[in-house]
Design a protein around this motif. Structure first.
Motif, PDB file in Angstrom:
ATOM      1  N   PRO A  26       0.831  -1.214   0.000  1.00  9.94           N
ATOM      2  CA  PRO A  26       0.000   0.000   0.000  1.00  9.94           C
ATOM      3  C   PRO A  26       0.857   1.252   0.000  1.00  9.94           C
ATOM      4  CG  PRO A  26      -0.021  -1.062   2.151  1.00  9.94           C
ATOM      5  CD  PRO A  26       0.650  -2.011   1.225  1.00  9.94           C
ATOM      6  N   ALA A  27       0.348   2.315  -0.622  1.00  8.75           N
ATOM      7  CA  ALA A  27       1.058   3.586  -0.649  1.00  8.75           C
ATOM      8  C   ALA A  27       1.052   4.207   0.744  1.00  8.75           C
ATOM      9  CB  ALA A  27       0.407   4.526  -1.648  1.00  8.75           C
ATOM     10  N   TYR A  28       2.118   4.918   1.054  1.00 10.07           N
ATOM     11  CA  TYR A  28       2.194   5.601   2.348  1.00 10.07           C
ATOM     12  C   TYR A  28       0.995   6.535   2.541  1.00 10.07           C
ATOM     13  CZ  TYR A  28       6.974   4.098   3.435  1.00 10.07           C
ATOM     14  OH  TYR A  28       8.078   3.353   3.766  1.00 10.07           O
ATOM     15  N   THR A  29       0.606   7.234   1.482  1.00 10.81           N
ATOM     16  CA  THR A  29      -0.512   8.163   1.589  1.00 10.81           C
ATOM     17  C   THR A  29      -1.781   7.445   2.020  1.00 10.81           C
ATOM     18  OG1 THR A  29       0.448   9.625  -0.096  1.00 10.81           O
ATOM     19  CG2 THR A  29      -1.916   9.814   0.300  1.00 10.81           C
ATOM     20  N   SER A  30      -2.023   6.273   1.450  1.00 13.31           N
ATOM     21  CA  SER A  30      -3.212   5.506   1.796  1.00 13.31           C
ATOM     22  C   SER A  30      -3.136   4.989   3.229  1.00 13.31           C
ATOM     23  CB  SER A  30      -3.372   4.347   0.821  1.00 13.31           C
ATOM     24  OG  SER A  30      -4.499   3.560   1.132  1.00 13.31           O
ATOM     25  N   VAL A  31      -1.948   4.559   3.638  1.00 15.59           N
ATOM     26  CA  VAL A  31      -1.770   4.071   5.010  1.00 15.59           C
ATOM     27  C   VAL A  31      -2.037   5.191   6.004  1.00 15.59           C
ATOM     28  CG1 VAL A  31      -0.096   3.164   6.678  1.00 15.59           C
ATOM     29  CG2 VAL A  31      -0.166   2.256   4.346  1.00 15.59           C
ATOM     30  N   PHE A  32      -1.542   6.395   5.696  1.00 14.61           N
ATOM     31  CA  PHE A  32      -1.812   7.535   6.572  1.00 14.61           C
ATOM     32  C   PHE A  32      -3.315   7.777   6.691  1.00 14.61           C
ATOM     33  CE2 PHE A  32      -3.098  12.032   6.180  1.00 14.61           C
ATOM     34  CZ  PHE A  32      -2.991  12.373   7.520  1.00 14.61           C
ATOM     35  N   LEU A  78       5.114  14.951  11.179  1.00 19.31           N
ATOM     36  CA  LEU A  78       5.419  13.596  10.741  1.00 19.31           C
ATOM     37  C   LEU A  78       5.705  13.641   9.250  1.00 19.31           C
ATOM     38  CD1 LEU A  78       5.284  10.465  10.568  1.00 19.31           C
ATOM     39  CD2 LEU A  78       2.782  10.687  10.643  1.00 19.31           C
ATOM     40  N   ARG A  79       6.836  13.076   8.841  1.00 18.18           N
ATOM     41  CA  ARG A  79       7.183  13.058   7.406  1.00 18.18           C
ATOM     42  C   ARG A  79       7.180  11.628   6.889  1.00 18.18           C
ATOM     43  NH1 ARG A  79      12.780  13.224   5.280  1.00 18.18           N
ATOM     44  NH2 ARG A  79      12.223  15.249   4.414  1.00 18.18           N
ATOM     45  N   TYR A  80       6.736  11.487   5.659  1.00 13.14           N
ATOM     46  CA  TYR A  80       6.813  10.181   4.997  1.00 13.14           C
ATOM     47  C   TYR A  80       6.951  10.414   3.497  1.00 13.14           C
ATOM     48  CZ  TYR A  80       1.752  10.844   4.185  1.00 13.14           C
ATOM     49  OH  TYR A  80       0.519  11.328   3.817  1.00 13.14           O
ATOM     50  N   PRO A  81       7.439   9.412   2.752  1.00 11.57           N
ATOM     51  CA  PRO A  81       7.785   9.622   1.350  1.00 11.57           C
ATOM     52  C   PRO A  81       6.620   9.408   0.407  1.00 11.57           C
ATOM     53  CG  PRO A  81       8.440   7.436   1.986  1.00 11.57           C
ATOM     54  CD  PRO A  81       7.870   8.089   3.226  1.00 11.57           C
ATOM     55  N   ARG A  82       6.875   9.735  -0.845  1.00  9.66           N
ATOM     56  CA  ARG A  82       5.945   9.416  -1.915  1.00  9.66           C
ATOM     57  C   ARG A  82       6.074   7.928  -2.275  1.00  9.66           C
ATOM     58  NH1 ARG A  82       5.677  12.681  -7.673  1.00  9.66           N
ATOM     59  NH2 ARG A  82       3.753  11.720  -8.446  1.00  9.66           N
ATOM     60  N   GLY A  83       4.973   7.338  -2.714  1.00 10.49           N
ATOM     61  CA  GLY A  83       5.049   5.994  -3.272  1.00 10.49           C
ATOM     62  C   GLY A  83       4.641   4.889  -2.319  1.00 10.49           C
ATOM     63  N   GLU A  84       5.021   3.683  -2.696  1.00 13.62           N
ATOM     64  CA  GLU A  84       4.623   2.493  -1.949  1.00 13.62           C
ATOM     65  C   GLU A  84       5.440   2.310  -0.683  1.00 13.62           C
ATOM     66  OE1 GLU A  84       5.082  -0.885  -4.440  1.00 13.62           O
ATOM     67  OE2 GLU A  84       3.768  -0.118  -6.028  1.00 13.62           O
ATOM     68  N   GLY A  85       4.820   1.636   0.283  1.00 13.99           N
ATOM     69  CA  GLY A  85       5.541   1.221   1.474  1.00 13.99           C
ATOM     70  C   GLY A  85       6.434   0.022   1.180  1.00 13.99           C
ATOM     71  N   LEU A  86       6.949  -0.563   2.228  1.00 17.15           N
ATOM     72  CA  LEU A  86       7.882  -1.684   2.082  1.00 17.15           C
ATOM     73  C   LEU A  86       7.194  -3.046   2.112  1.00 17.15           C
ATOM     74  CD1 LEU A  86      10.773  -0.444   4.407  1.00 17.15           C
ATOM     75  CD2 LEU A  86      10.377   0.037   1.974  1.00 17.15           C
TER      76      LEU A  86
END
Length: 643
Positions: free
Chosen positions: A323-329, A478-486
């Protein structure tokens, strides 16, 4: 070329630059616009990029370059999502299929790329300010060229646009502003009558009558002058609209059908040839995605696109592995809001980009999209926090820069618990230098009492969202990147972390790597490679840049020969905080070799994210090389290098 060898774009082939475009008869411009639209669709289908906005200004772009003498006349695009047709017409058609590719054309206007790009833009609402600067400088020089600023109705929601109009409207400086209204949020659909009226009010004859009437009014008693002026303005705005712009000092023309060249060309010529005293605003109503059915049907989905099939419109998006970080947030915030009815979410015109569209579907009354107005968004959140609510300001790292004074003055000084969630932190790929989230660690870390967190994976992101809810006495980010998680396992719900405490992920004895945020994966890969060389390596996840886990830092510095800090942020960020702490504790003199790894002190251009990481020297191999060099080893074998 077609199968028969005949070009599908015969007119466009004859127009390598606007000079050739201006030689065409007006009757040929409709065909040229159709060919230009087709060329843009085909090009973006190969590269991906911003599609809908450019399709909406094809006719406007043709008209502007046909009427005005660019590049001597300065054409300034706001944001410049819509600049692809402009690039095709200004000598860059042969490179248009390199858009946003490594070494290729920028996706935005760029001063170093072409003389037809007088001002670089990728953040919104700058074109009127820049245009006014150009116009004032022109007048100082005694030149006669035109300055044209194009701005969208969305960009008009930012205060900077009104600041510029207020300044321009108080001057007699000649400036032409084109309002590209592609949402019909200001005016109803334009038609033949509005076009006719616009041609009349922009004409020399109307201006002559208006000029005569102005002088006549000046001969009236002072008590009647203001009344006469108001009567003239009121009579005109009854049929043409534009009262707001007139109040700001602009001469308003419109609304016009922005796709009808027979309407656009005469008005633009009138404005070009008539000596208006002061700024002029031409209101053109356009349709985002015009001329391409899939984009017309779903303008939001075709604003920015991946490579796509021109016939079907289907985008070639790879299947995500995680899942993308944005969606997880978004999912994490929804879970928190289900348990706490004071959690609210605010974004500045980026609901889907930040995931708040999902939050808004679940909690429509607790979701606020304030438009392109980051300054307002921050202070709005500050007011909510004053009344005990739990505001999350979800804003791209690069866009929060636009509201820095509000972060300092309205949030930090008052120690208000606004929760900033910075999407796109770090390298962002094809959007390039204007959108890199490079500076937030440095520009927020210098503010007293701020809590700074960096998520190393999507599970950590969930825990950090839960942590922010609990921080009720000061601001946090809180910072997180663009794109998919791990692809790590996700908890049902995040668990609040202990503030200011990092974690050891892998134990070792020789080298210590302290990662803040997204570089943890490469730190672990580097540790594997170092271990294969016989160098036992500890890997730690700082989690917090502020407050810094000084106990963890002290342990790493005192128990290892080399300490490497790594972050996907600019000079002046996490490494600086570590150096300050080590210096205060006297650990820099203890013999540990401290090596900071951060983004280099230069702007990093567009490319693939993994390429950008390589250019920045922040990959696993770079970590290994840094450790070996610090230990005095060469990069092929682990033994002291000969002097």
């Amino acid at each position: 070329m077609s199968v028969s060898g005949e070009s599908k774009t015969p007119l466009l082939d004859q127009v390598p630059t606007p000079a050739e475009l201006r030689k065409l008869d007006e009757s040929q411009l409709r065909q040229l616009a159709d060919e230009l639209r087709s060329e843009m669709i085909d090009a973006v289908s190969h590269t991906g990029g911003h599609l809908g906005a450019g399709l909406g200004v094809v006719e406007l772009t043709v008209a502007l370059h046909h009427v005005f003498n660019t590049p001597d006349d300065k054409l300034i695009w706001d944001v410049s999502h819509q600049c692809y047709p402009h690039k095709i017409l200004t000598g860059r058609r042969d490179r248009i299929r390199t858009l946003r590719q490594t070494g290729g054309l920028s996706g935005f206007t760029n001063r170093t790329e072409s003389e037809y790009d007088p001002f670089g833009a990728a953040h919104s609402s700058t074109s009127i300010s820049a245009g006014l600067g150009y116009a004032v400088a022109r007048d100082y020089k005694g030149a006669k060229n035109h300055v044209i600023s194009v701005i969208g109705d969305g960009a008009m929601s930012a205060g900077m646009a009104y600041e510029a109009m207020n300044n321009a409207g108080a001057r007699d400086t000649r400036l032409i502003v084109i309002l590209n209204d592609n949402d019909m949020s200001i005016a109803p659909p334009a038609g033949a009558m509005s076009s006719y009226l616009s041609q009349i009010v922009s004409s020399k004859s109307f201006q002559s009558v208006r000029h005569w009437g102005k002088h006549l009014a000046e001969r009236l008693p002072r008590s009647l002058q203001a009344t006469a002026k108001r009567a003239e303005e009121y009579a005109r705005t009854l049929v043409t609209g534009g009262t707001l712009f007139e109040e700001l000092g602009f001469f308003y023309i419109g609304p016009l059908d922005g796709h009808n060249l027979e309407h656009l060309i005469p008005v633009l010529k009138n404005v070009r040839d008539t000596d208006f005293a002061g700024p002029v605003l031409i209101h053109a109503v356009t349709q985002k995605g015009k001329g391409y059915a899939p984009a017309e049907a779903a303008a939001d989905k075709y604003h920015g696109v991946a490579k796509f099939d021109v016939i079907t419109g289907k985008q070639a998006k790879p299947q995500p592995k995680a899942p993308a970080y944005t969606s997880v947030f978004a999912d994490a915030l929804i879970k928190e809001a289900e348990d706490n009815d004071k959690v609210v979410a605010v974004t500045a015109a980026m609901p889907s980009g930040t995931g708040l569209n999902k939050f808004g579907d679940r909690f429509p009354d607790r979701t606020f999209d304030v438009g392109i107005a980051e300054q307002h968004a921050v202070t709005f959140c500050a007011g909510l926090a004053c009344e005990g609510y739990v505001p999350f300001a979800a804003i791209y790292s690069t866009f929060l820069q636009r509201a820095y004074d509000q972060v300092v003055h309205d949030v930090a000084i008052q120690k208000l618990p606004v929760r900033f969630v910075l999407d796109r932190a770090g390298m962002v790929g094809a959007d390039g230098v204007t959108h890199q989230g490079s500076y937030d660690i440095a520009y927020l870390g210098c503010l007293p009492d701020f809590v700074l967190m960096g998520a190393s994976d999507e599970a950590e992101l969930m825990h950090m969202v839960a942590t922010q809810v609990t921080i009720d006495d000061r601001p946090s980010a809180l910072r997180y990147p663009r794109g998919e998680g791990l692809g790590v396992p996700l908890p049902e719900r995040g668990v609040p972390l202990e503030i200011g405490k990092g974690r050891i992920v892998r134990e070792g004895t020789k080298v210590a790597i302290l990662s803040y945020g997204t570089r943890l994966k490469d730190a672990l890969a580097a540790a594997d490679e170092l271990a294969a060389k016989g160098l036992s390596t500890t890997v730690a996840d700082a989690r917090f840049a502020k407050p810094l886990d000084e106990d963890l830092l002290r342990r790493l510095a005192s128990e290892h020969e080399v300490l490497i800090t790594i972050e996907e942020g600019a000079v002046g960020g996490f490494a600086s905080y570590c150096f300050h702490a080590l210096a205060r504790q006297g650990l820099l003199e203890s013999g540990v070799k401290v090596r900071p790894m951060c983004l280099p002190d230069r702007f990093i251009d567009h490319g693939k994210p993994d390429e950008q990481i390589a250019w920045a020297g922040l990959g696993a191999s770079d970590i290994v090389a840094t450790a070996l060099t610090a230990l005095g080893y060469n990069d092929t074998e682990v033994r002291p290098a000969r002097a």
